[in-house]
Design an enzyme around this catalytic site. Structure first.
Site, PDB file in Angstrom:
ATOM      1  CB  CYS A   4      37.006  37.731  51.422  1.00  0.00           C
ATOM      2  SG  CYS A   4      37.479  39.325  50.265  1.00  0.00           S
ATOM      3  CB  CYS A   7      40.855  37.631  51.235  1.00  0.00           C
ATOM      4  SG  CYS A   7      40.849  39.096  52.268  1.00  0.00           S
ATOM      5  CG  ASP A  30      36.403  42.311  36.291  1.00  0.00           C
ATOM      6  OD1 ASP A  30      36.045  43.094  37.273  1.00  0.00           O
ATOM      7  OD2 ASP A  30      35.482  41.328  35.765  1.00  0.00           O
ATOM      8  CG  HIS A  46      39.088  41.836  53.959  1.00  0.00           C
ATOM      9  ND1 HIS A  46      38.291  41.384  52.973  1.00  0.00           N
ATOM     10  CD2 HIS A  46      37.817  42.388  54.663  1.00  0.00           C
ATOM     11  CE1 HIS A  46      36.913  41.421  53.063  1.00  0.00           C
ATOM     12  NE2 HIS A  46      37.091  42.081  54.112  1.00  0.00           N
ATOM     13  CG  ASN A  86      31.802  50.020  41.325  1.00  0.00           C
ATOM     14  OD1 ASN A  86      31.509  51.364  40.751  1.00  0.00           O
ATOM     15  ND2 ASN A  86      31.792  48.998  40.398  1.00  0.00           N
ATOM     16  N   GLY A  92      26.826  49.545  42.959  1.00  0.00           N
ATOM     17  CA  GLY A  92      26.828  48.085  42.433  1.00  0.00           C
ATOM     18  C   GLY A  92      27.809  47.463  42.792  1.00  0.00           C
ATOM     19  CG  HIS A  97      39.212  42.892  49.447  1.00  0.00           C
ATOM     20  ND1 HIS A  97      40.065  41.720  50.001  1.00  0.00           N
ATOM     21  CD2 HIS A  97      40.416  43.252  48.877  1.00  0.00           C
ATOM     22  CE1 HIS A  97      41.219  41.856  50.145  1.00  0.00           C
ATOM     23  NE2 HIS A  97      41.460  43.245  49.589  1.00  0.00           N
ATOM     24  CG  HIS A  99      37.366  45.856  43.820  1.00  0.00           C
ATOM     25  ND1 HIS A  99      36.742  45.618  44.767  1.00  0.00           N
ATOM     26  CD2 HIS A  99      36.676  46.225  42.634  1.00  0.00           C
ATOM     27  CE1 HIS A  99      35.633  45.364  44.449  1.00  0.00           C
ATOM     28  NE2 HIS A  99      35.450  45.896  43.292  1.00  0.00           N
ATOM     29  CG  HIS A 101      36.476  48.139  38.437  1.00  0.00           C
ATOM     30  ND1 HIS A 101      35.897  47.010  38.045  1.00  0.00           N
ATOM     31  CD2 HIS A 101      35.867  48.379  39.694  1.00  0.00           C
ATOM     32  CE1 HIS A 101      35.051  46.667  38.930  1.00  0.00           C
ATOM     33  NE2 HIS A 101      34.875  47.224  39.935  1.00  0.00           N
TER      34      HIS A 101
HETATM   35  P1  5GP Z   1      32.486  45.484  41.958  1.00  0.00           P
HETATM   36  O1  5GP Z   1      31.144  45.216  41.434  1.00  0.00           O
HETATM   37  O2  5GP Z   1      32.462  45.061  43.491  1.00  0.00           O
HETATM   38  O3  5GP Z   1      32.877  46.978  41.903  1.00  0.00           O
HETATM   39  O4  5GP Z   1      33.551  44.718  41.093  1.00  0.00           O
HETATM   40  C1  5GP Z   1      33.765  43.232  41.582  1.00  0.00           C
HETATM   41  C2  5GP Z   1      34.420  42.931  40.173  1.00  0.00           C
HETATM   42  O5  5GP Z   1      35.131  41.580  40.499  1.00  0.00           O
HETATM   43  C3  5GP Z   1      33.584  42.606  38.891  1.00  0.00           C
HETATM   44  O6  5GP Z   1      33.779  43.341  37.887  1.00  0.00           O
HETATM   45  C4  5GP Z   1      33.447  41.131  38.735  1.00  0.00           C
HETATM   46  O7  5GP Z   1      33.530  40.748  37.406  1.00  0.00           O
HETATM   47  C5  5GP Z   1      34.844  40.642  39.341  1.00  0.00           C
HETATM   48  N1  5GP Z   1      35.063  39.474  39.972  1.00  0.00           N
HETATM   49  C6  5GP Z   1      34.042  38.963  40.690  1.00  0.00           C
HETATM   50  N2  5GP Z   1      34.484  37.543  41.046  1.00  0.00           N
HETATM   51  C7  5GP Z   1      35.813  37.366  40.180  1.00  0.00           C
HETATM   52  C8  5GP Z   1      36.642  36.380  40.366  1.00  0.00           C
HETATM   53  O8  5GP Z   1      36.395  35.317  40.694  1.00  0.00           O
HETATM   54  N3  5GP Z   1      37.835  36.508  39.516  1.00  0.00           N
HETATM   55  C9  5GP Z   1      38.131  37.766  38.886  1.00  0.00           C
HETATM   56  N4  5GP Z   1      39.177  37.557  38.032  1.00  0.00           N
HETATM   57  N5  5GP Z   1      37.094  38.671  38.865  1.00  0.00           N
HETATM   58  C10 5GP Z   1      35.949  38.717  39.639  1.00  0.00           C
HETATM   59 ZN    ZN Z   2      39.348  40.197  51.420  1.00  0.00          ZN
END
Ligand code: 5GP
Ligand code: ZN
Length: 111
Positions: A4, A7, A30, A46, A86, A92, A97, A99, A101
């Site tokens: 993950c 994590c 991000d 997690h 999300n 999307g 895990h 989170h 935004h």
């Molecule tokens: P989700 O689409 O799951 O709501 O958001 C995942 C977010 O994680 C995306 O906006 C993506 O740009 C960000 N993200 C994915 N991998 C990484 C990473 O390795 N480092 C950072 N800082 N952000 C990441």
């Molecule tokens: Zn995790």
């Protein structure tokens, strides 16, 4: 949790641009920002979905929201910000895990 990405970021195994960290959450930039300021606030525990929230996790999420409110100025979000979670395929969600935004640093479109 094995494999993950969040994590691993929370554990410091993968580098990130951290803006805040304590024993239960980490906030970092991000990598693909959708606003002038785009941070991810990640509880270190997690789990993927709000539907997995028991009373203990509900308290953790409450404290997380409280901290975001307290940290807004130091995070550069004093002018206003948006909090987005999300959940699942239609939203999307790409990282399974949970989170939050945090988007701000400029006026955000709302249509
Ligand atoms: P989700 O689409 O799951 O709501 O958001 C995942 C977010 O994680 C995306 O906006 C993506 O740009 C960000 N993200 C994915 N991998 C990484 C990473 O390795 N480092 C950072 N800082 N952000 C990441
Ligand atoms: Zn995790």
């Amino acid at each position: 949790m094995e494999n993950c990405i969040f994590c691993k970021i929370a554990a410091g195994e993968i580098p990130s641009a951290k803006a805040y960290e304590d024993d239960e959450i980490v906030i970092f930039k991000d990598i693909e920002p959708k606003a002038k300021i785009h941070l991810l606030c990640v509880p270190k525990e997690h789990f993927a979905y709000l539907s997995e929230t028991d009373d203990r996790r509900a308290a953790l999420l409450g404290r997380t929201l409280q901290k975001i409110g307290r940290l807004k100025d130091s995070l550069g979000l004093g002018g206003g910000y948006r909090v987005v979670i999300n959940q699942g395929e239609n939203a999307g969600q790409t990282v399974l895990h949970l989170h939050l935004h945090l988007l701000g640093g400029e006026a955000l479109p709302w249509e």
